[in-house]
Design a protein around this motif. Structure first.
Motif, PDB file in Angstrom:
ATOM      1  N   LEU A  79      -9.290  21.805  -2.895  1.00  0.00           N
ATOM      2  CA  LEU A  79      -8.052  22.223  -3.554  1.00  0.00           C
ATOM      3  C   LEU A  79      -7.323  20.984  -4.048  1.00  0.00           C
ATOM      4  O   LEU A  79      -6.946  20.112  -3.257  1.00  0.00           O
ATOM      5  CB  LEU A  79      -7.166  23.024  -2.593  1.00  0.00           C
ATOM      6  N   GLN A  80      -7.115  20.906  -5.360  1.00  0.00           N
ATOM      7  CA  GLN A  80      -6.518  19.725  -5.989  1.00  0.00           C
ATOM      8  C   GLN A  80      -4.993  19.806  -6.045  1.00  0.00           C
ATOM      9  O   GLN A  80      -4.402  20.873  -5.913  1.00  0.00           O
ATOM     10  CB  GLN A  80      -7.078  19.557  -7.399  1.00  0.00           C
ATOM     11  N   CYS A  81      -4.386  18.646  -6.256  1.00  0.00           N
ATOM     12  CA  CYS A  81      -2.926  18.516  -6.479  1.00  0.00           C
ATOM     13  C   CYS A  81      -2.110  19.076  -5.323  1.00  0.00           C
ATOM     14  O   CYS A  81      -1.067  19.701  -5.529  1.00  0.00           O
ATOM     15  CB  CYS A  81      -2.523  19.199  -7.784  1.00  0.00           C
ATOM     16  N   VAL A  82      -2.553  18.834  -4.095  1.00  0.00           N
ATOM     17  CA  VAL A  82      -1.789  19.261  -2.921  1.00  0.00           C
ATOM     18  C   VAL A  82      -0.691  18.230  -2.669  1.00  0.00           C
ATOM     19  O   VAL A  82      -0.967  17.117  -2.232  1.00  0.00           O
ATOM     20  CB  VAL A  82      -2.700  19.411  -1.688  1.00  0.00           C
ATOM     21  N   GLY A  83       0.517  18.590  -2.987  1.00  0.00           N
ATOM     22  CA  GLY A  83       1.646  17.672  -2.834  1.00  0.00           C
ATOM     23  C   GLY A  83       1.890  16.791  -4.029  1.00  0.00           C
ATOM     24  O   GLY A  83       2.861  16.026  -4.053  1.00  0.00           O
ATOM     25  N   SER A  84       1.034  16.851  -5.055  1.00  0.00           N
ATOM     26  CA  SER A  84       1.243  16.100  -6.306  1.00  0.00           C
ATOM     27  C   SER A  84       1.601  17.069  -7.422  1.00  0.00           C
ATOM     28  O   SER A  84       1.332  18.268  -7.335  1.00  0.00           O
ATOM     29  CB  SER A  84      -0.028  15.341  -6.709  1.00  0.00           C
ATOM     30  N   ARG A  85       2.226  16.525  -8.466  1.00  0.00           N
ATOM     31  CA  ARG A  85       2.579  17.304  -9.655  1.00  0.00           C
ATOM     32  C   ARG A  85       3.448  18.513  -9.288  1.00  0.00           C
ATOM     33  O   ARG A  85       3.299  19.605  -9.829  1.00  0.00           O
ATOM     34  CB  ARG A  85       1.326  17.747 -10.410  1.00  0.00           C
ATOM     35  N   GLY A 131       0.654  30.803  -8.323  1.00  0.00           N
ATOM     36  CA  GLY A 131       0.512  30.432  -6.930  1.00  0.00           C
ATOM     37  C   GLY A 131      -0.893  30.556  -6.386  1.00  0.00           C
ATOM     38  O   GLY A 131      -1.787  31.138  -7.007  1.00  0.00           O
ATOM     39  N   LEU A 132      -1.052  29.989  -5.198  1.00  0.00           N
ATOM     40  CA  LEU A 132      -2.332  30.020  -4.493  1.00  0.00           C
ATOM     41  C   LEU A 132      -2.016  30.114  -3.004  1.00  0.00           C
ATOM     42  O   LEU A 132      -1.142  29.406  -2.493  1.00  0.00           O
ATOM     43  CB  LEU A 132      -3.142  28.760  -4.808  1.00  0.00           C
ATOM     44  N   SER A 133      -2.700  30.994  -2.298  1.00  0.00           N
ATOM     45  CA  SER A 133      -2.433  31.182  -0.867  1.00  0.00           C
ATOM     46  C   SER A 133      -3.688  30.945  -0.056  1.00  0.00           C
ATOM     47  O   SER A 133      -4.807  31.198  -0.507  1.00  0.00           O
ATOM     48  CB  SER A 133      -1.903  32.599  -0.612  1.00  0.00           C
ATOM     49  N   GLY A 182       0.776  -1.225   0.000  1.00  0.00           N
ATOM     50  CA  GLY A 182       0.000   0.000   0.000  1.00  0.00           C
ATOM     51  C   GLY A 182       0.810   1.278   0.000  1.00  0.00           C
ATOM     52  O   GLY A 182       2.028   1.299  -0.186  1.00  0.00           O
ATOM     53  N   ALA A 183       0.103   2.366   0.228  1.00  0.00           N
ATOM     54  CA  ALA A 183       0.683   3.708   0.325  1.00  0.00           C
ATOM     55  C   ALA A 183      -0.226   4.486   1.276  1.00  0.00           C
ATOM     56  O   ALA A 183      -1.168   3.925   1.845  1.00  0.00           O
ATOM     57  CB  ALA A 183       0.755   4.369  -1.048  1.00  0.00           C
ATOM     58  N   SER A 184       0.033   5.766   1.448  1.00  0.00           N
ATOM     59  CA  SER A 184      -0.750   6.531   2.421  1.00  0.00           C
ATOM     60  C   SER A 184      -1.075   7.915   1.894  1.00  0.00           C
ATOM     61  O   SER A 184      -0.524   8.373   0.888  1.00  0.00           O
ATOM     62  CB  SER A 184       0.011   6.638   3.746  1.00  0.00           C
ATOM     63  N   GLU A 185      -1.969   8.581   2.574  1.00  0.00           N
ATOM     64  CA  GLU A 185      -2.355   9.945   2.234  1.00  0.00           C
ATOM     65  C   GLU A 185      -1.346  10.920   2.846  1.00  0.00           C
ATOM     66  O   GLU A 185      -1.008  10.825   4.023  1.00  0.00           O
ATOM     67  CB  GLU A 185      -3.751  10.233   2.773  1.00  0.00           C
ATOM     68  N   LEU A 186      -0.868  11.847   2.044  1.00  0.00           N
ATOM     69  CA  LEU A 186       0.061  12.868   2.545  1.00  0.00           C
ATOM     70  C   LEU A 186      -0.647  13.759   3.561  1.00  0.00           C
ATOM     71  O   LEU A 186      -1.744  14.251   3.314  1.00  0.00           O
ATOM     72  CB  LEU A 186       0.577  13.712   1.378  1.00  0.00           C
ATOM     73  N   LYS A 187      -0.017  13.962   4.699  1.00  0.00           N
ATOM     74  CA  LYS A 187      -0.500  14.934   5.677  1.00  0.00           C
ATOM     75  C   LYS A 187       0.305  16.217   5.488  1.00  0.00           C
ATOM     76  O   LYS A 187       1.470  16.295   5.869  1.00  0.00           O
ATOM     77  CB  LYS A 187      -0.326  14.392   7.101  1.00  0.00           C
ATOM     78  N   PRO A 188      -0.298  17.240   4.900  1.00  0.00           N
ATOM     79  CA  PRO A 188       0.469  18.400   4.409  1.00  0.00           C
ATOM     80  C   PRO A 188       0.782  19.453   5.484  1.00  0.00           C
ATOM     81  O   PRO A 188       0.494  20.629   5.311  1.00  0.00           O
ATOM     82  CB  PRO A 188      -0.452  18.962   3.325  1.00  0.00           C
ATOM     83  N   HIS A 189       1.376  19.012   6.578  1.00  0.00           N
ATOM     84  CA  HIS A 189       1.691  19.950   7.653  1.00  0.00           C
ATOM     85  C   HIS A 189       2.667  21.031   7.190  1.00  0.00           C
ATOM     86  O   HIS A 189       2.598  22.177   7.645  1.00  0.00           O
ATOM     87  CB  HIS A 189       2.293  19.202   8.843  1.00  0.00           C
ATOM     88  N   GLU A 190       3.587  20.676   6.279  1.00  0.00           N
ATOM     89  CA  GLU A 190       4.632  21.608   5.876  1.00  0.00           C
ATOM     90  C   GLU A 190       4.213  22.509   4.719  1.00  0.00           C
ATOM     91  O   GLU A 190       4.952  23.439   4.361  1.00  0.00           O
ATOM     92  CB  GLU A 190       5.895  20.824   5.495  1.00  0.00           C
ATOM     93  N   LEU A 191       3.052  22.265   4.133  1.00  0.00           N
ATOM     94  CA  LEU A 191       2.584  23.098   3.033  1.00  0.00           C
ATOM     95  C   LEU A 191       1.752  24.258   3.577  1.00  0.00           C
ATOM     96  O   LEU A 191       1.082  24.122   4.607  1.00  0.00           O
ATOM     97  CB  LEU A 191       1.763  22.254   2.052  1.00  0.00           C
ATOM     98  N   PRO A 192       1.757  25.382   2.888  1.00  0.00           N
ATOM     99  CA  PRO A 192       1.150  26.617   3.432  1.00  0.00           C
ATOM    100  C   PRO A 192      -0.371  26.695   3.266  1.00  0.00           C
ATOM    101  O   PRO A 192      -0.900  27.663   2.712  1.00  0.00           O
ATOM    102  CB  PRO A 192       1.842  27.708   2.621  1.00  0.00           C
TER     103      PRO A 192
END
Length: 919
Positions: free
Chosen positions: A657-663, A729-731, A612-622
């Motif tokens: 919000l799409q593509c958070v941590g992908s692409r 960008g997106l904030s 398997g794999a897991s869902e990214l937990k985006p703590h470091e993304l703004p």
């Protein structure tokens, strides 16, 4: 079942697809061979779609069959393949299961010809463009425009022709494959072009959602210089007095642009063939609104009729790797109901006794393939044959139209026997795909399969020296001379035999692992299912509904119950793999269970990795994740759906919000499931509260295949899908106040603000950072950290290490239905080994001369398969030895050995030096 075989009047085993029959037929019409693009005048000898690159005679228009005269095709056929005595055959096939692989057809742009396809020869379909680029196509692989056969300077690709469209004859769904194949064609066109070809792809959304496809897209855009223009083209205008086409569009800056192109390629979609529909209806198979076979997410290859399985594009538009996976899955599922009768109808192939040629002088046969025009259009094949006849040890040489065809294989075996040949050289295409075929021919002729050598005069001569026929021919002669020099020194090799342990270890108890275990159990095999968590289910435990609306939690409970009650399946929960020894047929894996369970050694013949794999937990993304309770991931929203959290329905405004941590640079891949998941969740929010404002902010909307229906439904229900400019960008801000999302909309080209009550982040599917399984099972991972398959098309669930298979999220991001199909495919591939009592491994393995070995250990350090080790006792203690079962014949140890103690069977130093001396 009753089967009717209609006459084709051509022996498909003998037909070599040379096209001579079509050329010589006096009825001058355009053949269906090359889909109407071939400008050669051909006969009423039609392209037989069921047998690629073969011909069949149309009896309604054949002069001989109608009037008893002519038979020109029979006179000119070099393979004696014409059979005018062919008759219709009706017979009853008694079978226990059916696999329906009805295939697909491409959209015909003539149906709604707004592009002038039927008027301009320079407007072609993507399939026709493939034929233009093919070396066996109408122009010998040269990039030319059909009108004047001049090389184009500018080519445009128009996407979604006949797909994502509501016009008459078109289809609402996405055909899944078109974006990637358009990029491939544009890149190939640039490679074929002698000048600086300008390529432009006009698209709605770029849907490169498959494994490594996003990297391919980036390579095409950033490396090859393909222009990607987001614009739906409505018509093409032919410029009077020229062979050029005019395309009008609105650029991404909002400007109206007119641009001329030499050629336009229509990226046509996939649909169901009429004859497939007819047969499906006669079999009683349920079809969806588009005519595809109706299947379920948890039974992706099972039709509505018991005993009938489906695979490939008849289930829905899909690419080759997915089709191959599904074919294995269908075979395994069909076999699960037949396993009690296993081997009762099996006929053992009779293999002639191997002739002992040791000590005999070389009697070499050289077979040079024309490969239609693939090789012969560049290489002077007759000249290479005559050259071969004078080489030392050669007693026979000939040319073949297609050396790989069935009739040529049989002829080669006969020639080997008649002329007493003891070594064979085939000058043709790549040994990567065809070496096993010719080795089997050698075996059928009674000689050792390793007394064979292949010269690749296609890839290394005709393909790379197409503009210089003399150079290509001379190089082909060099390659043949080198192959003859090597094969003369080859000796028969023996393949080690191994007993097969009939048990399977499955690593990972998610959906894929349970599906694989269930299928193996149904065929009578024992399985040990190891799961590191304290319960089965994996990521599916956090999912609410499938894209079709099926209740995932209910289905998962059923799967878990079935697995836990299965006597053939042993489950180890809370267990981790600590060590792996052994090889295919005889693995020994050490696991450790928590809560004082201690260590346990599992013995098994094959392994399926579904970790398997897991869902990214985006703590470091703004995006304020973890800092603001109004920001959550997609799975966290699903959890609230599962728990029927009433507060979700009270939300007034929600944004996805799409593509958070992908692409992104760190993870340049598409996570494939996110767009569909967000659209499905957005529809669920609308269902809970129809007055809720719902926004989806995306880069490319990738609701591929039949999932496009969800996208259309979302738009109809008032969900606003806004494409944001990723480069600008997106904030996300908020804190104690209202959430605020600021971005630039690409459609109106303005900065926009949203203030939602809820922000859902569609985060990446990520593999583990430290993958100990890859090291222990000696399976490589790709640049993104997912397990690599042995071959993306030919072996999509096999690993490079024999006896190890992959499936599910461990292989790449994918939805549940594809995970289950891949798991069933992996189980089926594993059963191909488990069904055998004895297996053979390759004879091309390295061996050590202990008298020369210096015990430096370099071979042990460098081998990726752990094949070398030190001898522990005896006269050669401390010297290196190589386990022939683990050795893959890669040659790393041979090249790295400082003392020259290691040689590779079939690639001995003397054999390689003989080739070098003849080069």
């Amino acid at each position: 079942m009753s089967v009717t075989q209609y006459p084709r009047y051509v022996d498909m085993d003998k037909c070599i697809a040379c096209g001579m029959c079509a050329e010589k037929c006096p009825k001058k019409v355009i053949s269906e061979y090359d889909a109407g693009l071939v400008k050669r005048k051909a006969a009423y000898v039609k392209y037989a779609q069921a047998v690629p690159l073969k011909y069949a005679i149309d009896p309604d228009n054949c002069i001989y069959l109608q009037k008893g005269k002519c038979r020109a095709c029979e006179k000119f056929c070099p393979a004696d393949a014409i059979k005018f005595d062919d008759v219709q055959r009706d017979f009853i096939a008694q079978v226990g299961a059916i696999i329906f692989a009805g295939g697909c057809k491409v959209y015909d742009p003539v149906i709604h010809d707004v592009y002038g396809y039927g008027k301009s020869p320079n407007i072609v379909t993507s399939l026709e463009f493939e034929r233009i680029l093919s070396s066996s196509g109408p122009y010998g692989g040269h990039l030319v425009r059909p009108s004047d056969e001049k090389e184009p300077e500018k080519i445009a690709w128009l996407q979604c022709i006949g797909s994502r469209d509501t016009h008459v004859g078109a289809r609402n769904y996405c055909s899944s494959v078109c974006c990637t194949y358009a990029i491939k064609e544009a890149m190939l066109a640039k490679e074929h072009s002698k000048g600086s070809l300008d390529t432009a792809i006009f698209y709605m959304d770029i849907r490169t959602h498959g494994k490594d496809f996003e990297r391919y897209y980036n390579r095409g855009r950033d490396g090859a210089g393909i222009r990607f223009i987001k614009s739906r083209i409505t018509n093409i205008e032919q410029i009077p007095g020229t062979d050029r086409q005019l395309i009008r569009y609105i650029s991404e800056t909002g400007e109206r642009v007119e641009e001329e192109f030499d050629m336009v390629v229509l990226s046509v979609g996939l649909g169901v063939k009429g004859e497939t529909l007819d047969l499906a209806q006669r079999l009683g198979i349920d079809l969806n609104q588009y005519g595809f076979a109706s299947t379920g997410t948890f039974e992706p290859v099972r039709t509505s009729v018991p005993g009938i399985m489906v695979c490939g594009a008849f289930e829905g538009p899909k690419d080759i790797p997915t089709s191959v996976m599904e074919s294995s899955a269908a075979a395994g599922l069909a076999g699960s109901s037949l396993y009690v009768s296993r081997f009762t109808e099996t006929r053992e192939k009779e293999v002639p006794e191997e002739v002992n040629v040791r000590g005999e002088p070389p009697r070499i046969g050289v077979f040079v393939c024309r490969c239609g025009t693939n090789i012969a259009s560049v290489v002077d094949v007759p000249s290479v044959v005559e050259f071969s006849k004078d080489l030392p040890g050669v007693v026979y040489a000939e040319e073949n139209m297609f050396s790989c065809s069935q009739d040529t294989q049989e002829r080669m075996a006969q020639i080997i026997k008649e002329h007493g040949l003891n070594r064979i050289v085939v000058a043709a295409c790549t040994p990567k795909t065809h070496e096993p075929l010719f080795q089997e021919t050698a075996t059928n002729a009674g000689i050792n399969k390793y007394l064979f050598e292949m010269a690749n005069i296609r890839n290394q001569c005709s393909w790379v020296h197409g503009s210089d026929k003399e150079e290509a021919t001379n190089k082909a002669k060099d390659l043949v001379r080198m192959a003859v020099a090597k094969v003369a020194l080859l000796e028969p090799l023996v393949e080690p035999s191994l007993e097969m342990n009939k048990s399977t270890l499955i690593v990972g108890g998610g959906v894929a692992g349970m599906a694989a275990a269930t299928l193996l159990s149904r065929q009578g095999y024992h399985v040990t299912l190891v799961e590191k968590e304290d319960q089965l289910g994996g990521q599916a435990l956090h999912l609410h509904e499938t894209w079709r609306g099926e209740d995932i939690q209910e289905k998962i409970k059923g799967m878990i119950s079935d697995v836990e009650s299965d006597e053939n399946i042993d489950i180890r929960l809370g267990a981790e793999i600590k060590h792996v020894d052994g090889f295919v047929g005889n693995f020994k894996t050490t696991i450790e269970q928590g809560d004082g369970g201690g260590e346990e050694i599992l013995e098994h013949g094959v392994t399926i990795i579904s970790s398997g794999a897991s869902e990214l937990k985006p703590h470091e993304l703004p995006y304020l994740y973890g800092k603001d309770p109004r920001v959550m991931t997609a799975l966290e929203l699903d959890r609230r759906f599962i728990e029927k959290d009433a507060t979700i329905g009270e939300t007034k405004c929600a944004a996805f919000l799409q593509c958070v941590g992908s692409r992104i640079e760190e993870r340049p891949y598409c996570s494939k499931v996110c767009c569909t998941h967000s659209v499905k969740s957005a529809l669920k929010l609308k269902e809970l509260n129809p007055e809720m404002d719902v926004f989806i902010l995306y880069r490319d909307m990738r609701t591929y295949g039949l999932r496009e229906d969800l996208y259309r439904e979302a738009r109809a229900r008032g969900i606003l899908l806004l494409k944001y400019d990723f480069e600008k960008g997106l904030s996300v801000s908020g804190g104690n106040g209202a959430l605020r999302i600021r971005f630039t909309d690409t459609t109106i080209r303005r900065e926009m603000d949203l203030s939602p009550d809820l922000l859902v982040l569609a985060t990446a599917v990520v593999p583990p950072k430290e993958n100990s399984l890859a090291k222990m099972f000696k399976v490589p991972v790709n640049e993104d950290g997912f397990f690599m398959e042995a071959h993306v098309k030919l072996r999509p669930v096999d690993c490079a290490t024999d006896g190890v298979f992959i499936c599910g999220l461990a292989h790449a991001p994918k939805p549940i239905d594809e995970s289950i199909a891949q798991a069933q495919a992996a189980a089926t591939r594993a059963m191909a080994l488990l069904a055998k009592d004895i297996i053979q491994v390759s004879g091309n393995v390295a061996h050590v001369d202990p008298m020369v070995c210096s015990s430096c250990g370099v071979c042990i350090d460098i081998c990726p398969y752990s094949a070398p080790s030190f001898v522990k006792e005896g006269p050669f203690a401390g010297k290196s030895e190589i386990n022939p079962v683990l050795c893959k014949g890669c040659g790393l140890c041979v090249a790295s050995c400082r003392s020259g103690a290691i040689n590779l069977a079939g690639f001995e130093t003397g054999q390689i030096m003989a080739m070098i001396e003849e080069s």
